[in-house]
Design a protein around this motif. Structure first.
Motif, mmCIF file in Angstrom:
data_model
loop_
_atom_site.group_PDB
_atom_site.id
_atom_site.type_symbol
_atom_site.label_atom_id
_atom_site.label_comp_id
_atom_site.label_asym_id
_atom_site.label_seq_id
_atom_site.Cartn_x
_atom_site.Cartn_y
_atom_site.Cartn_z
ATOM 1 N N VAL A 179 6.704 -104.855 13.985
ATOM 2 C CA VAL A 179 6.090 -105.805 14.914
ATOM 3 C C VAL A 179 6.107 -105.125 16.273
ATOM 4 O O VAL A 179 7.169 -104.885 16.851
ATOM 5 C CB VAL A 179 6.855 -107.138 14.936
ATOM 6 C CG1 VAL A 179 6.273 -108.085 15.974
ATOM 7 C CG2 VAL A 179 6.840 -107.775 13.553
ATOM 8 N N TYR A 180 4.924 -104.798 16.778
ATOM 9 C CA TYR A 180 4.783 -103.988 17.994
ATOM 10 C C TYR A 180 5.607 -104.527 19.155
ATOM 11 O O TYR A 180 6.325 -103.792 19.811
ATOM 12 C CB TYR A 180 3.298 -103.895 18.371
ATOM 13 C CG TYR A 180 3.055 -103.127 19.650
ATOM 14 C CD1 TYR A 180 3.117 -101.734 19.648
ATOM 15 C CD2 TYR A 180 2.782 -103.780 20.845
ATOM 16 C CE1 TYR A 180 2.895 -101.022 20.813
ATOM 17 C CE2 TYR A 180 2.556 -103.076 22.011
ATOM 18 C CZ TYR A 180 2.621 -101.695 21.993
ATOM 19 O OH TYR A 180 2.409 -100.986 23.145
ATOM 20 N N MET A 181 5.519 -105.833 19.400
ATOM 21 C CA MET A 181 6.183 -106.372 20.587
ATOM 22 C C MET A 181 7.704 -106.285 20.503
ATOM 23 O O MET A 181 8.366 -106.257 21.530
ATOM 24 C CB MET A 181 5.737 -107.802 20.876
ATOM 25 C CG MET A 181 6.291 -108.854 19.945
ATOM 26 S SD MET A 181 5.776 -110.521 20.402
ATOM 27 C CE MET A 181 6.783 -110.851 21.800
ATOM 28 N N LEU A 182 8.262 -106.228 19.307
ATOM 29 C CA LEU A 182 9.717 -106.136 19.174
ATOM 30 C C LEU A 182 10.218 -104.702 19.269
ATOM 31 O O LEU A 182 11.394 -104.477 19.528
ATOM 32 C CB LEU A 182 10.164 -106.754 17.848
ATOM 33 C CG LEU A 182 9.865 -108.241 17.679
ATOM 34 C CD1 LEU A 182 10.314 -108.718 16.313
ATOM 35 C CD2 LEU A 182 10.521 -109.049 18.784
ATOM 36 N N ASN A 183 9.330 -103.750 19.054
ATOM 37 C CA ASN A 183 9.740 -102.350 19.054
ATOM 38 C C ASN A 183 9.141 -101.549 20.198
ATOM 39 O O ASN A 183 9.191 -100.323 20.175
ATOM 40 C CB ASN A 183 9.362 -101.695 17.724
ATOM 41 C CG ASN A 183 10.197 -102.244 16.591
ATOM 42 O OD1 ASN A 183 11.393 -102.467 16.743
ATOM 43 N ND2 ASN A 183 9.572 -102.503 15.461
ATOM 44 N N SER A 184 8.584 -102.220 21.176
ATOM 45 C CA SER A 184 7.992 -101.506 22.300
ATOM 46 C C SER A 184 8.561 -102.039 23.614
ATOM 47 O O SER A 184 7.953 -102.884 24.278
ATOM 48 C CB SER A 184 6.466 -101.650 22.276
ATOM 49 O OG SER A 184 5.909 -100.926 23.347
ATOM 50 N N THR A 185 9.710 -101.524 23.965
ATOM 51 C CA THR A 185 10.350 -101.920 25.219
ATOM 52 C C THR A 185 9.447 -101.658 26.424
ATOM 53 O O THR A 185 9.353 -102.520 27.305
ATOM 54 C CB THR A 185 11.708 -101.200 25.376
ATOM 55 O OG1 THR A 185 12.515 -101.533 24.243
ATOM 56 C CG2 THR A 185 12.410 -101.615 26.646
ATOM 57 N N PRO A 186 8.743 -100.520 26.498
ATOM 58 C CA PRO A 186 7.848 -100.324 27.647
ATOM 59 C C PRO A 186 6.784 -101.417 27.762
ATOM 60 O O PRO A 186 6.468 -101.855 28.869
ATOM 61 C CB PRO A 186 7.197 -98.960 27.386
ATOM 62 C CG PRO A 186 8.140 -98.250 26.486
ATOM 63 C CD PRO A 186 8.775 -99.309 25.650
ATOM 64 N N ALA A 187 6.256 -101.880 26.647
ATOM 65 C CA ALA A 187 5.230 -102.925 26.688
ATOM 66 C C ALA A 187 5.810 -104.224 27.243
ATOM 67 O O ALA A 187 5.179 -104.900 28.073
ATOM 68 C CB ALA A 187 4.635 -103.150 25.299
ATOM 69 N N ILE A 188 7.001 -104.577 26.812
ATOM 70 C CA ILE A 188 7.641 -105.800 27.310
ATOM 71 C C ILE A 188 7.893 -105.688 28.804
ATOM 72 O O ILE A 188 7.592 -106.609 29.575
ATOM 73 C CB ILE A 188 8.952 -106.073 26.548
ATOM 74 C CG1 ILE A 188 8.657 -106.385 25.077
ATOM 75 C CG2 ILE A 188 9.729 -107.222 27.195
ATOM 76 C CD1 ILE A 188 9.879 -106.407 24.185
ATOM 77 N N LEU A 189 8.440 -104.550 29.223
ATOM 78 C CA LEU A 189 8.737 -104.366 30.646
ATOM 79 C C LEU A 189 7.461 -104.361 31.495
ATOM 80 O O LEU A 189 7.448 -104.913 32.603
ATOM 81 C CB LEU A 189 9.531 -103.075 30.851
ATOM 82 C CG LEU A 189 10.935 -103.059 30.230
ATOM 83 C CD1 LEU A 189 11.575 -101.688 30.394
ATOM 84 C CD2 LEU A 189 11.797 -104.157 30.824
#
Length: 185
Positions: A71-81
């Motif tokens: 799941v992209y949003m759970l494994n992409s810290t840069p995207a969340i930040l």
């Protein structure tokens, strides 16, 4: 004449998009959500929440439906930040963004085009056929905005007549979609 049997079949070759392009889509989506939050006079929490919903929501819906990979949003810290940062920046400096005429509409159109390409690319990368990949592209493209509008109790902007046509055109012009219908050697 393009070979549509290859388009309809499973395992169509994928044109993988670079990570920076997907992050660009996330940022543009986040800006779209933040601009709507400011337009609706939400506080900073609402602004950041809509930033996250628009930046990551369509990919979340796609990943849940596909049930392949992560799941992209759970494994992409840069995207969340980046989503949180975009929400904070737009909240504190909204006038800089609203100087652009129709800023929300432009952000939505660019967001849909980028996310459609990203969704098609990810679906093809997991071996889905062309039709399924286009479906995942559309879901990725409109999903975040649809969630945003649903959270606000609005009719989704992607379903309104004045925005659905340009969004469909952006999907049809996607280089990923063109590569699926071109003959392979």
């Amino acid at each position: 004449m393009p070979d549509f049997s290859a388009f309809l079949g499973q395992g169509t070759h994928a044109l993988m998009l670079p990570a920076w392009l997907e992050l660009t889509a996330v940022v543009v989506g986040s800006l779209s959500g933040s601009l709507v939050a400011i337009d609706r006079k939400l506080d900073m929490t609402g602004c950041v929440a809509l930033s996250l919903i628009c930046g990551l929501g369509g990919g979340l819906i796609r990943d849940i439906i596909m049930q392949k990979g992560d799941v992209y949003m759970l494994n992409s810290t840069p995207a969340i930040l980046l989503c949180v940062l975009a929400g904070i920046i737009v909240f504190h400096f909204p006038k800089a963004f609203f100087r652009i005429p129709n800023a929300i509409e432009w952000a939505d159109i660019v967001e849909v085009g980028l996310f459609c390409a990203a969704g098609v690319s990810k679906a093809l990368g997991y071996g889905l056929g062309g039709v399924q990949a286009v479906l995942m592209g559309v879901i990725t493209g409109v999903g975040g905005g649809l969630l945003r509008d649903a959270c606000l109790g609005d009719v989704p902007r992607s379903s309104r007549r004045q925005t659905s046509t340009p969004c469909a055109r952006s999907e049809a012009r996607s280089p990923t979609l063109r590569s699926m219908t071109s003959p392979t050697s």
